[in-house]
Motif scaffolding. Structure first.
Motif, PDB file in Angstrom:
ATOM      1  N   VAL A   1      -9.755  -4.340  11.487  1.00  0.00           N
ATOM      2  CA  VAL A   1      -9.245  -3.926  10.172  1.00  0.00           C
ATOM      3  C   VAL A   1     -10.410  -3.573   9.257  1.00  0.00           C
ATOM      4  O   VAL A   1     -11.299  -4.400   9.020  1.00  0.00           O
ATOM      5  CB  VAL A   1      -8.396  -5.038   9.523  1.00  0.00           C
ATOM      6  N   THR A   2     -10.396  -2.357   8.755  1.00  0.00           N
ATOM      7  CA  THR A   2     -11.516  -1.835   7.978  1.00  0.00           C
ATOM      8  C   THR A   2     -11.097  -1.576   6.532  1.00  0.00           C
ATOM      9  O   THR A   2      -9.924  -1.314   6.256  1.00  0.00           O
ATOM     10  CB  THR A   2     -12.038  -0.540   8.616  1.00  0.00           C
ATOM     11  N   PRO A   3     -12.065  -1.674   5.602  1.00  0.00           N
ATOM     12  CA  PRO A   3     -11.709  -1.768   4.178  1.00  0.00           C
ATOM     13  C   PRO A   3     -11.511  -0.433   3.454  1.00  0.00           C
ATOM     14  O   PRO A   3     -12.313  -0.040   2.618  1.00  0.00           O
ATOM     15  CB  PRO A   3     -12.889  -2.544   3.579  1.00  0.00           C
ATOM     16  N   SER A   4     -10.437   0.253   3.781  1.00  0.00           N
ATOM     17  CA  SER A   4     -10.053   1.414   2.983  1.00  0.00           C
ATOM     18  C   SER A   4      -8.559   1.634   3.087  1.00  0.00           C
ATOM     19  O   SER A   4      -7.906   1.121   3.999  1.00  0.00           O
ATOM     20  CB  SER A   4     -10.795   2.675   3.445  1.00  0.00           C
ATOM     21  N   ILE A   5      -8.041   2.376   2.126  1.00  0.00           N
ATOM     22  CA  ILE A   5      -6.658   2.838   2.160  1.00  0.00           C
ATOM     23  C   ILE A   5      -6.706   4.319   2.486  1.00  0.00           C
ATOM     24  O   ILE A   5      -7.404   5.085   1.817  1.00  0.00           O
ATOM     25  CB  ILE A   5      -5.956   2.605   0.806  1.00  0.00           C
TER      26      ILE A   5
ATOM     27  N   SER B   1      -8.421   5.119  -1.079  1.00  0.00           N
ATOM     28  CA  SER B   1      -9.521   4.509  -1.823  1.00  0.00           C
ATOM     29  C   SER B   1     -10.323   3.613  -0.896  1.00  0.00           C
ATOM     30  O   SER B   1      -9.839   3.197   0.151  1.00  0.00           O
ATOM     31  CB  SER B   1      -8.992   3.707  -3.022  1.00  0.00           C
ATOM     32  N   ALA B   2     -11.544   3.325  -1.316  1.00  0.00           N
ATOM     33  CA  ALA B   2     -12.445   2.508  -0.506  1.00  0.00           C
ATOM     34  C   ALA B   2     -12.588   1.123  -1.119  1.00  0.00           C
ATOM     35  O   ALA B   2     -12.527   0.964  -2.335  1.00  0.00           O
ATOM     36  CB  ALA B   2     -13.809   3.182  -0.417  1.00  0.00           C
ATOM     37  N   PHE B   3     -12.783   0.156  -0.257  1.00  0.00           N
ATOM     38  CA  PHE B   3     -12.943  -1.229  -0.684  1.00  0.00           C
ATOM     39  C   PHE B   3     -14.179  -1.830  -0.035  1.00  0.00           C
ATOM     40  O   PHE B   3     -14.676  -1.331   0.980  1.00  0.00           O
ATOM     41  CB  PHE B   3     -11.713  -2.063  -0.277  1.00  0.00           C
TER      42      PHE B   3
ATOM     43  N   MET C   1      -6.829  -0.607   6.055  1.00  0.00           N
ATOM     44  CA  MET C   1      -6.045  -1.709   5.496  1.00  0.00           C
ATOM     45  C   MET C   1      -4.556  -1.394   5.543  1.00  0.00           C
ATOM     46  O   MET C   1      -3.722  -2.295   5.688  1.00  0.00           O
ATOM     47  CB  MET C   1      -6.448  -1.948   4.042  1.00  0.00           C
TER      48      MET C   1
ATOM     49  N   PHE D   1       0.804  -1.234   0.000  1.00  0.00           N
ATOM     50  CA  PHE D   1       0.000   0.000   0.000  1.00  0.00           C
ATOM     51  C   PHE D   1       0.832   1.276   0.000  1.00  0.00           C
ATOM     52  O   PHE D   1       0.259   2.360  -0.125  1.00  0.00           O
ATOM     53  CB  PHE D   1      -0.994   0.064   1.175  1.00  0.00           C
TER      54      PHE D   1
ATOM     55  N   TYR E   1     -10.754  -8.381  -0.673  1.00  0.00           N
ATOM     56  CA  TYR E   1     -11.357  -7.063  -0.868  1.00  0.00           C
ATOM     57  C   TYR E   1     -11.587  -6.810  -2.362  1.00  0.00           C
ATOM     58  O   TYR E   1     -10.831  -7.290  -3.206  1.00  0.00           O
ATOM     59  CB  TYR E   1     -10.401  -5.969  -0.363  1.00  0.00           C
TER      60      TYR E   1
END
Lengths: 198, 198
Positions: free
Chosen positions: B158-162, A176-178, B12, A170, A194
């Motif tokens: 852990v959550t789904p974004s950067i 960005s969103a996943f 993430m 990363f 993801y």
């Protein structure tokens, strides 16, 4: 068209390898290396995810995942995986220098791509047909494809150690969103899948 | 003696907050902020882990988790959590400047500790009795306790974004190995529990 999938193992702090890669240390010098314990010691429990990683029509990797040499090719080096690499499909290796194709046993051929990631992806898609193209590493390569916005699915195997230095997943990838597609913990790892929200 | 538990939500890429915290933006400026969607939009599904986070005899947090002001205290600021903060227990706030205790409703009192993390931990342990001391953030504070080797359990959501920038979990923490105690994915988050291998 084939999907582009990144499939990688990371430490809790997001490293895919430590610094100081050598022939003897493909993942570099890591004081607490649990990145691949789940493959080595707990294969059956993680069979589904391991098989998914290898279920591809073509693979892409960076040069440093292929080998420890830098600059001019060491033509004696044929990868870490022996005569019958586990890929059993074309593997496109991103490199700055051209090198002749390297056919191995079991259907694996290493193709060295010196005209950029877009070209590697085009060639991998063409080779994969309807099947997935799986980007297996290292971090620089995966981050490059993530930043380019061409990744359809990201599989991250999170392993229980802090590495503290090296190649980090990363780094340099824009915010960005996943969507979290799935999540499964086993004894030695948690498998996360993801997909980008576009 | 009470256990020391760190309980944090991360992106993430390991960030617990973005840069640019203000009164209106407790987690800073984050382009894709999914850190707390699981609490806000999916509370029941994540009830077990949310309750576990708050099941403590005392809490520890850093000053920047308590509020956005820096330097001299803004004594009008009483935290982000209203008159009845969710902690319902003593909360020890690490700060460089002394400030009088701040009793709130529902059993929460903020104690400001200006003589270091060891002192905060001593006071939190004394207040917690047999119950856990939970370190809730931010990243600097959690990393300080992890680096000191005093953490018995680490819970990471852990959550789904950067996020790409800000305060990162594990920065500056020495390499170390953990046991993965449990792992549970829900719709919007994966709850990981680790214990250090000593």
């Amino acid at each position: 068209m084939s999907r582009v999938v990144c499939d990688v193992a990371v430490s809790m702090d997001g490293y895919m390898a430590g610094p100081g890669q050598t022939r003897e240390l493909p993942f570099g010098s890591i004081e607490h290396n649990r990145l691949y314990d789940w493959m080595m010691h707990d294969g059956e429990e993680n069979r589904t995810e391991f098989d998914a990683m290898l279920d591809a029509g073509a693979f892409i990797m960076g040069r440093n995942m292929f080998g420890p040499d830098r600059g001019e090719w060491d033509l004696d080096w044929q990868g870490w995986w022996g005569d019958d690499p586990l890929y059993h499909a074309p593997v496109f290796v991103l490199a700055h220098r051209a090198r002749a194709d390297l056919p191995m046993g079991g259907g694996t051929t290493f193709h060295f791509v010196s005209d950029g990631a877009d070209s590697a992806l085009d060639r991998a898609r063409a080779a994969a047909g309807e099947r997935d193209v799986v980007v297996v590493g290292g971090a620089t390569t995966v981050n490059q494809f993530l930043a380019a916005g061409v990744v359809d699915e990201l599989r991250v195997h999170v392993t229980p150690s802090i590495i503290g230095a090296g190649e980090r997943l990363f780094d340099g990838v824009p915010p960005s969103a996943f969507e979290q597609v799935s999540s499964r913990g086993t004894s030695l790892v948690t498998h996360l899948v993801y997909r980008p929200v576009r």
